[in-house]
Design an enzyme around this catalytic site. Sequence first.
Site, PDB file in Angstrom:
ATOM      1  CG  HIS A 434      -6.956  86.606 -71.687  1.00 39.36           C
ATOM      2  ND1 HIS A 434      -5.988  87.577 -71.788  1.00 39.36           N
ATOM      3  CD2 HIS A 434      -7.504  86.505 -72.930  1.00 39.36           C
ATOM      4  CE1 HIS A 434      -5.933  88.032 -73.031  1.00 39.36           C
ATOM      5  NE2 HIS A 434      -6.854  87.405 -73.753  1.00 39.36           N
ATOM      6  CB  CYS A 453      -9.536  85.815 -76.220  1.00 37.11           C
ATOM      7  SG  CYS A 453      -9.471  84.072 -76.728  1.00 37.11           S
TER       8      CYS A 453
END
Length: 535
Positions: A434, A453
Site C-alpha cells: 500500500h 504490510c
Amino acid sequence: MNTRFLKLLAFAAAMAFCLATPGAAAQPGAAAGIRSIAAESLAATPTARPYDERDWLQRFYAPRAYAPAWSEHQANLALALLQGAAVHGLSPEEYGADALRTRLDSGDPRFDTTMTRAMLHYLADLRVGRVRSEYHTALPDPRLKQFDPVEQLRAALDGGGLAAAIQASEPAFPFYARVKDALAHYRQLADEPQQDILPSAKKIKAGEPYRGAAQLRVRLMLLGDLPTDAAPVPDKLYTPELAEGVRQFQLRHGLEEDGVLGKETMAALSVPLPRRVRQLELTLERLRWLPLFGPGRLIAVNLPAYRLWALQLGGPGQEAPLEMRVIVGTAVKTETPLFIGQMRYLEFNPYWNVPRSIALGEILPKLMRNRAWLAENDMELVAAEGGQQGSNAGDDALADLRAGKVRIRQRPGPQNALGAVKFAMPNPMNIYLHSTSQRELFARSRRDLSHGCIRVEKPLDLAHFVLGGQPGWTFDSIEMAMEPGPMRKVSLAAPVPVVLFYATAMVDREGRVLFSRDVYQRDPLLEAALQAHRE
C-alpha cells in the site's frame, strides 16, 4: 574362499570391465550389482533433503536394464561440471567430486551408481536448493514433479549434453545470473592480498583530516565505489572525492547516504570480503527456493534490502522496468513473512481495517486515555457482522471491542494509514502492499517500521505497472483515482505474482552489488540448516 567373496569379486570384475569399455553391453554381473544398489537405495530411510531420492537409481537404471551409464568421456565431463559447482555457490565436496575422480581412476565397481547419484543431487539442488524452502512446508518439494532430475540426466546422456542439463536446472529468475556473476567477482576480490585495516573514525566529513585516507582510497577502488583511475589523495585528508566514493558505498550497503565516515560506515567497510562472498552464496540458495514464473508481470520484494522490483518476464533481458524503496515489518515484533501471492485487485482510497492485535494492543490503551482518539484519527467502530457504529468510544463500545463484537477501521482520507491505494493479494496473513501518508520514512536507511504490510515509495508507478494494458488506465486516470474520494475497487485483468523473499546480498538493475543488514537474523538460521545438511 567363501561364496560371498567370490560373488563380490565377480561383480567387481564385471563393473571394471564395463567402465573400461565405454558403450559395451552390460555384463550380467554388472547389471546385478547395479540392480542391488538401486534396491538398497529404494529401501533406505528418507533423508532430510527437500526431495525424496530413494527411487532415483531404480527409475534411472531400470529402462536401460541396469547397464552402466557412464563412458569415460562422459564421466570426465560430469566431474568437470561438479568441480565447477562453486560458481553456483555450491561446494564440489558436497558431491564427492574428488572421491569420484579416485573411483574412476581406480576402476571402482560402484563408480557408475555413485556418479549417477551425485549428478542427480546436483541437478536437484540447482533447481530447488539443498534445504527445505521456506515457501514449502511439505516434503518432498512439489517443484520436482515438473522438473525430474532423472529424466534430465537420462536425456543428457542420450545426447542432450550434460552442460545443457545443468543450464536447464538453473533458476530462470532474472536476479540469479546477476548474483552468480557478482559472486565470481567478489571471489576474485577476496583472493586479492589482504587489505590494510582502516584506522577507526567517529564522524569525519569531507575536507577534514583522516589518517587512513590513502588506505580508504585503495579500498573504495577495489570495491568499485571509486574509479580505478581516481587521483591520489593529499596526505591524511578526507577529500570530497573520497566522500563521494563513500556515499556510493553507503548506497550499496543500506546506510545513510551522507558521505560521512562514521561508525556504521566504518563497520561495513571492515567486513571481510569472504563474508561478502558467503552472503552472495546464501542468496543463490534462497533464489533456488523460488518457483518458475512464466512470462508476464512479476513483483519481487527483498525484505532486508527494503526494495521492490517490478519485472516483465519473458521480454528482452527481463529487465526491471521499476525499482523503488519499501517499508517492511519491524524486526522481532511484526516481521513481514516470506511468501508468494497473487495480486488480484487494487483499492483506491481504501478503508484500513485495523487488525485485532493492533486494535487491542495499541489503540485500546489510547482510547482508555482519550475517548475522542477515534474521531481525531478519522476512525470508526464497525459491528463484526457489518454495520457502522460511529466513533463513540464509550464504556459499552470498548467492552464490545474487547469481546470482538466490533472492530475498528479508518476511513479513506489524508490520515489513512494505507494512503491513496492498496494493492491486494488475498492471503491468510492479511499482508498487502500500500501507499502511505508518512512519506518521510522512505528517507531512513533502516525501514523495518510497519506492522507487517509493505509500504511502497512509488504507488502511482506501481499501479500503472499492474494496470498496464487495461483499457482506460493511464498515469493521469490513476492519479485522478488516487485523489480523495469514495473507495473504488479495480480488479486486475490477470493476477500478478508477488514474491516476498529474503537476501542480504543482491544486484540491482544497474549492476550494483547491494549488501543489507540481516534485520530478521535469518542468515544464521540458513547457515545452521546447511550445516545440518552436510553432516
